[in-house]
Design an enzyme around this catalytic site. Structure first.
Site, short mmCIF file in Angstrom:
data_model
loop_
_atom_site.label_atom_id
_atom_site.label_comp_id
_atom_site.label_asym_id
_atom_site.label_seq_id
_atom_site.Cartn_x
_atom_site.Cartn_y
_atom_site.Cartn_z
N GLY A 55 36.10 49.13 53.17
CA GLY A 55 36.31 50.15 54.18
C GLY A 55 37.16 49.48 55.30
CB CYS A 82 36.02 44.57 50.80
SG CYS A 82 37.28 43.98 51.82
CE1 TYR A 83 32.60 47.66 57.94
CE2 TYR A 83 31.50 48.89 56.46
CZ TYR A 83 31.84 48.55 57.62
OH TYR A 83 31.12 49.01 58.67
CG HIS A 169 39.12 45.14 46.83
ND1 HIS A 169 38.26 46.36 47.01
CD2 HIS A 169 39.52 44.70 47.91
CE1 HIS A 169 38.10 46.34 48.43
NE2 HIS A 169 38.98 45.44 49.12
CD GLU A 171 37.26 47.59 43.96
OE1 GLU A 171 36.96 46.61 43.51
OE2 GLU A 171 37.51 48.19 45.06
CB SER A 223 46.10 78.00 33.65
OG SER A 223 45.63 76.64 33.29
N GLY A 224 45.78 77.38 30.18
CA GLY A 224 46.29 76.67 29.29
C GLY A 224 46.16 75.38 29.37
N GLY A 225 46.30 74.81 30.68
CA GLY A 225 46.05 73.59 31.03
C GLY A 225 44.81 72.71 30.60
CB VAL A 226 43.96 68.99 30.22
CG1 VAL A 226 42.85 68.49 29.46
CG2 VAL A 226 45.28 68.57 30.20
CG ASP A 227 41.44 69.89 34.23
OD1 ASP A 227 41.52 68.97 33.56
OD2 ASP A 227 41.99 69.68 35.52
CB SER A 228 41.27 76.36 32.58
OG SER A 228 42.63 76.34 31.98
CB SER A 229 42.21 74.11 27.34
OG SER A 229 43.43 74.83 27.72
CE LYS A 369 44.32 66.49 33.90
NZ LYS A 369 44.20 67.78 34.97
#
Ligand code: XMP
Length: 546
Positions: A55, A82-83, A169, A171, A223-229, A369
Site C-alpha cells: 500500500g 511490502c506495506y 513483491h 506476486e 450478448s454472445g460475449g464470453v461472460d454472458s455465454s 477472466k
C-alpha cells in the site's frame, strides 16, 4: 465439504488482484477483502492463511490503514507483503523507518533458503521492490530471513507463530522466485491441498444453482460475449428450460456473429435452451439515422438496447431471477476509503430498471477472466466463443465514424472479417513453422489483470494483438480501379497490445500480413478503395475510434 481458502487483506496496494490470481494459480481459492474486515468476520471465514498487501502509506501516519495485534494471534498463518510486512513489524513492536535510499524496481535479494518460505529457491535472486519505509528492527520472536544492499530486513519470520513477511513483491512476474515463494506459503505453510479446479467449480455451482432456483423462472441477456455465454450455459445446465436467453441483434455485430451465437445457443445448438433472437437491426438503424456525435450514438444504442430487452422480458412475464455475467475484477472492493464502492458491470447499457425480478444471479462473480474461459471450455462452449477478443457493447456503432448506415455496417463487417481471417491464417502459419522446427514457441498473452494466460495451451507470436479490428473512417478519397476513377471510403485497421486496456501499444504485425490484408480489402469489399493502418498508441488515442 468446505472450500479451503486464503484471504487477501487489501491495504490499498496496486497488486491486490494479482496476489489473488497467483494464489489461485496454486489451485487454492482466494478472495480479496478490505483491510477493515473485523477479527470476527475473519474468524468466521475460516481462512487457511491471510496475506496482507502492499500500500502507498506509512505505518506512522495515524490515518494509515492498519490492523490489530489480534490478527497475528489467530493461529492462522499470515504473510505480509511490502506495506503489509511493515505493518506486521510495527504492530508487533518492531521498528519501521524511512529509508535513506528508496528501492524501486528490480533488486537483488539474498534469502535464507533454510527458511520454509524460501525452500527450493535460489539464495540470491531478482525481486521487485517498491518502498520508501523499511523494517529497521524486527519484533521479538522474529528472525531476519532476507536482505538487500539497502534493506537490512527484506524478509522476516516468526516460525512458531507462522508469521512471515517480505519487503518485496512476490506476486509480480519480475520477482524471479516470487511464485515459488507464494506456493510455499499457500501449500506448505498454510497446508492447503490445492483442490480449487474449474471442473469442481462447475459441478458445485450447478448443484448450488439448482438448489437456489428450484422451479423458478430465469432470464438472461445474452450478448454472445464470453461472460454472458458462460453464465447462460451454467444456468442452462442447472435449470434447463426454466431459463430464457434473450439475444438482441442490434445490427452492429461482426459478420455472421448473430448466426454464430444462435448456432450455439439456439434451438439447433447443444444446450436446448429457450432462446429468443430479437432482430432489431432496422430499429437501430432507424434510431441512429442522422446521429453523428459519438457520445450521443453510444447513448442511443445503450438506451434502445435496454428498451428492447425490457419489451421481450415483458412478453415472458414476471421472472424470479435475472442472470448477469459479472466477474471478480468487477466486484472487488477497494481496501481504502470508508465508502468503498462496488463497481458494477455494464455489458451494454446497464441493468434494465423496469424488468420485474426477485433477485440477480451472478454465477461468475468469484472468477477471474481466464478462469471464466476455463469454465467455458469445461462446459464445452466452442473455443471461438471462449477466446473471443473484447467487443464493445455499442458494437460497430463505435467503429463507424459519423452516421451509421446499413451500408457502412456491411463495409466494416466485410473488411473486419477479412482482417480476422488473415490474422488467424498468419498465426496458424507461425505456429506450424515454430512447432515443426521444435523451437520454443511464442510468448504468453497477458490478460486484463496483468497475468500471463496461455490460451488453451496454445502459443502465439510476439506480435499477437490483444484486440484487432477494422473501422470505417468517414473519409472518401479518389482511387483508380481498372480504368475507372473511384471515390470510395477508407478503412482503418487497428491492432493493439495491452495488459489492462487502459493503455495500449500497437502490434508490430509482419509486413506481408499488412500487404495481404490491404490487398484483399480493397479488392473484395465494395465501396472501399483505401486502407489506412492506425498506429496510434493509447494514450493519446483510444482503442476504439469513437
Ligand atoms: P477505449 O476505446 O476506451 O477502449 O480505449 C478500451 C476497451 O474497452 C472496450 N470498450 C467498450 N466495452 N462497452 C464495452 O463493453 C463500451 O461502451 C466500450 N467502449 C470501449 C474497447 O473495445 C477496448 O477493449
Amino acid at each position: 465439504m468446505k472450500q479451503e481458502k486464503i484471504i487477501v487483506l487489501d491495504f490499498g496496494g496496486q497488486y491486490n488482484q494479482l496476489i489473488a490470481r497467483r494464489v489461485r494459480e496454486c489451485s487454492v481459492y482466494c478472495e480479496v477483502h478490505p483491510y477493515t474486515l473485523s477479527i470476527d468476520q475473519i474468524r468466521d471465514m475460516e481462512p487457511m492463511g491471510i496475506i496482507l498487501t502492499g500500500g502507498p502509506n506509512s505505518v506512522y501516519d495515524p490515518s494509515s490503514p492498519s490492523c490489530t495485534k489480534e490478527l497475528f494471534a489467530l493461529g492462522i498463518p499470515v504473510l505480509g507483503i511490502c506495506y503489509g510486512a511493515q505493518l506486521m513489524a510495527y504492530v508487533l513492536g518492531g521498528r519501521v523507518l524511512t529509508a535513506p535510499v528508496s528501492e524501486y524496481g528490480k533488486t537483488i535479494v539474498t534469502a535464507d533458503t533454510k527458511e520454509r518460505l524460501f525452500e527450493g529457491i535460489k539464495e540470491t535472486s531478482v525481486a521487485w521492490m517498491s518502498h520508501t519505509d523499511y523494517i529497521a528492527e524486527v519484533p521479538e520472536g522474529f528472525h531476519v530471513t532476507g536482505h538487500t544492499d539497502h534493506c537490512p530486513v527484506a524478509a522476516m519470520s516468526d516460525r512458531e507463530k507462522k508469521l512471515y513477511a517480505v519487503q518485496f513483491h512476490p506476486e509480480v512476474v519480475h520477482s524471479e522466485e516470487g511464485f515459488r515463494i507464494l506456493r510455499n506459503f499457500v501449500l506448505d505453510i498454510c497446508g492447503c491441498a490445492g483442490d480449487w479446479r474449474m471442473d469442481s467449480f462447475v459441478e458445485k455451482t450447478i448443484r448450488e444453482l439448482k438448489e437456489k432456483i428450484g422451479d423458478g423462472k430465469v432470464l438472461c441477456a445474452l450478448s454472445g460475449g464470453v461472460d454472458s455465454s458462460v453464465a447462460a450455459v451454467l444456468l442452462s445446465k442447472a435449470v434447463g428450460e426454466q431459463l430464457t436467453c434473450v439475444f438482441v441483434d442490434h445490427g452492429l455485430l461482426r459478420k455472421n456473429e448473430g448466426d454464430e451465437v444462435e448456432s450455439v445457443f439456439g434451438p439447433e445448438g447443444p444446450y436446448k435452451l429457450n432462446f429468443i433472437r430479437v432482430d432489431a437491426r432496422q430499429h437501430f438503424y432507424g434510431k441512429l439515422a442522422g446521429v453523428t456525435e459519438p457520445e450521443q450514438k453510444r447513448h442511443v444504442i445503450g438506451e434502445e438496447f435496454i428498451r428492447i430487452f425490457e419489451k421481450e422480458a415483458g412478453k415472458i412475464g414476471a421472472v424470479d431471477y435475472l442472470v448477469q455475467g459479472t466477474i471478480y475484477p468487477d466486484v472487488i472492493e477497494s481496501g481504502l476509503g470508508d465508502s468503498a464502492t462496488i463497481k458494477s458491470h455494464h455489458n451494454v447499457g446497464g441493468l434494465p430498471e423496469h424488468v420485474s425480478f426477485r433477485e440477480i444471479i451472478e454465477p461468475l462473480r468469484m472468477l477471474f477472466k481466464d478462469e471464466v474461459r476455463k469454465v467455458g471450455l469445461e462446459l464445452g462452449i466452442p473455443e471461438k466463443l471462449v477466446f473471443r477478443q473484447p467487443f464493445p457493447g455499442p458494437g460497430l456503432g463505435v467503429r463507424i465514424i459519423g452516421e451509421v448506415t446499413e451500408e457502412k455496417v456491411r463495409i466494416v463487417q466485410e473488411a473486419d472479417a477479412i482482417y480476422r481471417e488473415e490474422i488467424d491464417k498468419a498465426v496458424s502459419a507461425w505456429r506450424r513453422k515454430h512447432e515443426d522446427s521444435g523451437a520454443e514457441t511464442g510468448s504468453d498473452v497477458v490478460s486484463a489483470d496483468g497475468c500471463k494466460v496461455n490460451f488453451g495451451g496454445k502459443n502465439f507470436p510476439d506480435w499477437m494483438p490483444d484486440q484487432y479490428f477494422a473501422a470505417l473512417t468517414n473519409m472518401r478519397s479518389v482511387g483508380v480501379m481498372g480504368d475507372f476513377r473511384t471515390y470510395d471510403y477508407a478503412v482503418a485497421l487497428r491492432a493493439v497490445q495491452t495488459d489492462d486496456f487502459m493503455t495500449a501499444s500497437c502490434s508490430a504485425l509482419p509486413h506481408d500480413l499488412l500487404f495481404t490484408v490491404t490487398g484483399r480489402i480493397v479488392n473484395e469489399v465494395k465501396g472501399v478503395n483505401r486502407v489506412l493502418w492506425d498506429l496510434t498508441f493509447k494514450p493519446p488515442g483510444t482503442i476504439e475510434l469513437e
